[in-house]
Design an enzyme around this catalytic site. Sequence first.
Site, short mmCIF file in Angstrom:
data_model
loop_
_atom_site.label_atom_id
_atom_site.label_comp_id
_atom_site.label_asym_id
_atom_site.label_seq_id
_atom_site.Cartn_x
_atom_site.Cartn_y
_atom_site.Cartn_z
N LYS A 1 0.85 -1.18 0.00
CA LYS A 1 0.00 0.00 0.00
C LYS A 1 0.89 1.24 0.00
O LYS A 1 1.88 1.30 0.72
CB LYS A 1 -0.91 -0.01 1.23
CG LYS A 1 -2.10 0.92 1.14
CD LYS A 1 -3.18 0.54 2.13
CE LYS A 1 -4.35 1.50 2.08
NZ LYS A 1 -5.48 1.06 2.93
N SER B 1 -41.95 -20.70 -7.62
CA SER B 1 -42.82 -19.85 -6.80
C SER B 1 -43.10 -18.51 -7.47
O SER B 1 -44.22 -18.03 -7.47
CB SER B 1 -42.16 -19.57 -5.44
OG SER B 1 -42.10 -20.74 -4.66
N GLU C 1 -29.04 -13.94 -3.56
CA GLU C 1 -29.79 -12.81 -4.07
C GLU C 1 -28.90 -11.64 -4.48
O GLU C 1 -29.23 -10.88 -5.38
CB GLU C 1 -30.83 -12.35 -3.05
CG GLU C 1 -31.95 -13.36 -2.79
CD GLU C 1 -31.58 -14.45 -1.81
OE1 GLU C 1 -30.48 -14.37 -1.22
OE2 GLU C 1 -32.38 -15.38 -1.62
N PHE D 1 -37.10 -11.41 0.14
CA PHE D 1 -35.68 -11.73 -0.03
C PHE D 1 -34.94 -10.77 -0.94
O PHE D 1 -33.70 -10.82 -1.03
CB PHE D 1 -35.52 -13.19 -0.48
CG PHE D 1 -36.19 -14.16 0.46
CD1 PHE D 1 -36.19 -13.92 1.83
CD2 PHE D 1 -36.84 -15.29 -0.01
CE1 PHE D 1 -36.82 -14.80 2.71
CE2 PHE D 1 -37.48 -16.17 0.87
CZ PHE D 1 -37.46 -15.92 2.23
#
Lengths: 617, 617
Positions: free
Chosen positions: A247, A344, A365, A390
């Site tokens: 870094k 569903s 999801e 969800f």
Amino acid sequence: MEAERTLQDEELTGLADLAAQLRVDSIRCSTRAGSGHPTSSLSAADLLAVLVARHLRYDWSYPGNRANDHLIFSKGHASPLLYSVFRATGAISEQELLDCYRQSGSRLQGHPTPVLPWVDVATGSLGQGLPVGVGIALAGQYLDRVPFHVWVLCGDSETAEGSIWEALDKAGHFGLRNLTAIVDVNRFGQRGPTELEWDLDTYRRRVEAFGCHPIVVDGHDLAAIDDAFGRAREATGPTVVLARTVKGKGVPEIENRPDWHGKALEPDQAERAVQALGGVRKIRVAGPRPAAAPPAPAPAEERPELPRYEKGAKVATRNAYGDALRALGVRRDVVVLDGEVADSTRSDKFGEAYPDRFFEMFIAEQQLIAAAVGLRVRGYRPFAATFAAFLSRAYDFIRMAGISRADIALAGSHAGVEIGPDGPSQMGLEDLAALRAVHGSTVLYPSDAVSCAALVAAMVDCTGVSYLRTTRGKYPVLYDNGDEFPIGGSKLVRDGTDVTLIGAGVTVHNCLAAAEELAREGIDARVIDLYSVKPVDRKRLLEAVRDTGGRLVVVEDHYPQGGLGSAVLEELAGLAEPVRITHLAVRGLPGSGTPTQQMDMAGIGPHAIVSAARALA
Amino acid sequence: MEAERTLQDEELTGLADLAAQLRVDSIRCSTRAGSGHPTSSLSAADLLAVLVARHLRYDWSYPGNRANDHLIFSKGHASPLLYSVFRATGAISEQELLDCYRQSGSRLQGHPTPVLPWVDVATGSLGQGLPVGVGIALAGQYLDRVPFHVWVLCGDSETAEGSIWEALDKAGHFGLRNLTAIVDVNRFGQRGPTELEWDLDTYRRRVEAFGCHPIVVDGHDLAAIDDAFGRAREATGPTVVLARTVKGKGVPEIENRPDWHGKALEPDQAERAVQALGGVRKIRVAGPRPAAAPPAPAPAEERPELPRYEKGAKVATRNAYGDALRALGVRRDVVVLDGEVADSTRSDKFGEAYPDRFFEMFIAEQQLIAAAVGLRVRGYRPFAATFAAFLSRAYDFIRMAGISRADIALAGSHAGVEIGPDGPSQMGLEDLAALRAVHGSTVLYPSDAVSCAALVAAMVDCTGVSYLRTTRGKYPVLYDNGDEFPIGGSKLVRDGTDVTLIGAGVTVHNCLAAAEELAREGIDARVIDLYSVKPVDRKRLLEAVRDTGGRLVVVEDHYPQGGLGSAVLEELAGLAEPVRITHLAVRGLPGSGTPTQQMDMAGIGPHAIVSAARALA
């Protein structure tokens, strides 16, 4: 291939010079702005120099070229480096870089967004760039069949996000050979060492276990980086270049220090740093060019013929969603994504008809939404669905899609207490609030199959994030096939002058039942189907206020905050004439029960509506 | 230990009988209800029989015993199995199981919630039980120092959720030897095969790479399961029992079939199945008992002394958050969690003073919230903070915490466009909408350091999910030390009779500046600091309507949907007298700029407020 991998000395010097310029420019722009992340840029400068000069096939003068590779900064805070790359390629000027970075009205924002034509998606919420890259790679390998490559620069800190592992898992599952994640392992996060620091071996084992091919490299060895990228491009599956970096690399004052994150160098420090790096350069890099541009996906093959329903027949809106999706499948740009609940949500109707444009993301999801965004980047019109509840799992991804102005269509099934016995974990009861608050979103909630199908058809051309809320149970078809349901519109389903009942989705049916009952009592109730929750039909609301004495009952299968009621209230807030609104919503914590029991107990059933209307009228 | 592992033949027969009873009861209750997940219960019945009979140290008559092991069904849809376990232990009766499952008003809901005293947290949104288990295990190993064990039953489908890997990563990082995940690898999800099906070796490698110890077992071999659980309990780090199972095991009609998910057997099928399983049994299992109960964590060591600030001094509310947290540290039950931004949220002030009660979850917001919930299960009062924007990453976890009625305190820093140049990805602009919509939540947004510290102190005893929104920049202290700021209250910061300006957080300062300007124009503006966004101070709002002719301007650093404006509108919706509200909020998509530029451009600065008030008054 071998030739491409062997660098001559002068080439190495050129790359080192380019890397030094990227460092110098990252420092200069952030110091000028007085904020930004120079150290996180410096660690990855060598990686980017090699990538841009020798591997990224990109036509900088034509970002719309569909053969271009994709470059995503999942670590969006390294924007100084990204913009310095843009300057090196000539995409932006040195002046813009120095004068505009992080300034008001500038397109060079603190974190990249697609207001820049070379940026596919907004990043800055960590762990999102890679999942979106998976979506882009999916498009390339399965739909476009164009040999572009997707390069995603990730930070090491963001590998703590589960979404990174959802992405690598899917990359492996789909065998995305056109995807390379480059992890800048500089071992420091915002406030100290990362969890794994420089434990490259653990990174390697994780990547491998998730089905991707790891390539461990010294992130400051230009020849080794070049070799790694060459191997990544030629690999037969997804690759992850694990680059051990430092870094703040190149500036001794700030190098490898845990206390140097997210702050610009002071002007005197910056001056010393630029000098140490050999001063300001004016290198213009011309990397490899893409192949000729292939055409965009053809939108319409034939005109979609929407499903038709018999008035009065009982049909679930989630079924109509599936029917309409299947009908839209004649458009070759329509793609559908599932979170392992397609039976569903009824997305499976599309999946059966068009399996090649149906992507199963399993129960992930976040990746579901990110893949939709990635597919949109490639010009497709994605529809992604799961239970309304969800979608909350992917809320940050939906939020960022709004910032990216990504045109994605979402559907949430099993909304509200109407679902019945499954209990509150499965009920979407905050989705309207959450989705309405997304920038530039459209929120739709149809009451019957005809309107649902029409709205799905409208969503395919919607701008930004659009959301359709569907209902589990079957309710009568209210409208005639061919009726129009413009976004921002509503339907007057029953006229009346004493009081207005406003519902959306399932509560429209409860309002109609209540109006029947009220009519028997001599109360003449108007019923509005406010299927467009955002934007809302202001004209219809104003008419109702005028015609029914400002007496409104709003009924929603949602918690009281931020949903349909708020949408109506926000729209009428500035009105001079008096309006009295009774707001019926789900105020307790539901449990199990039948749909009717649930709605009655929540006080959104016909009986409660009758009482509320009676009290107002 | 060896003795415990060797099972006699009659013990094995007993376990097999118990497993058969669990299967029979899972079938009976779901068939009676007409819905539920029997096949997902049957696959794990052998695992649970062995666990409950021989390893779970639990006092079923006293679930509050702090020495009890914890049992979490991360696969909450297997509730028939869980409730059948409860019946077998005598915790509930056979009658309750059969008559009440999934019925209205029953505590035996479709997915488990803590209305049942043996259930720690609500599950049913997959991938959450294990992360919460990590929090409980953290408490046990680092704070309670009580040798209870946490057993989490996971589905195989839910391992696609990134949150599972956040959890295993943290389990490994913290070396949680008291945590065992049991993965029921039945290879079928809702609509077909899982991604990895029965590829136990890949599961094993993933688990190992994430720092946990995998134990692969045949999930229907009772002796092998017993051995695995014994080894798990004695392990020196976190364990994952990877159990190869068969979905629907024990009922040939439905065994190992991709089309048997989430539906009850028909009565005749159920009857055949029960017969095949040897009929109804009345086994009462008495598993191992816990050690004597240790005391709960002592709440107050001494009375917290809140930080004091000089009126008019410029202090950022996020600083006051950190100061107040540190002050609350005298309470031994207060614990603080960070998402690797503690130097930004200022949680680090607590971390420096009380490192043993400060948990760094790195950039894994889902695990951040889940760990807070788990710590609360053990009686602690957790405060978890990150940027307001990044709480959206954990929205589903916050939603479920609301359903669990978990008393957790959240803080979101860097709210709104006020943050300045970092750009929209870093701005919380939908957090008020999202958090208000969480069941039972409290939402607070202080304008100054004194009120902020007081509210942090109030949150420690708050019920449910409480959320505090803090501001990045420094603004003048408005209140006197010792002033009271009850939840549900507000402050009249300036009286006036022509128009009321309502702000919260940073916009209170803009309202005050506007009121000054309006006074110069002869308009007498009242200013209300509505620091309690939920619940809202109805009395103060009604007074304002009455005293200032129903003229209100509401100003918020948030998108227009669902935030402060909606909170006011929802509260005043039913009012008979006319109210005109002008609602100023962030309507466009912000970019970079200074805080002042950002607020002015968004139309929530003093100038816009003056114009709005002038137009109303």
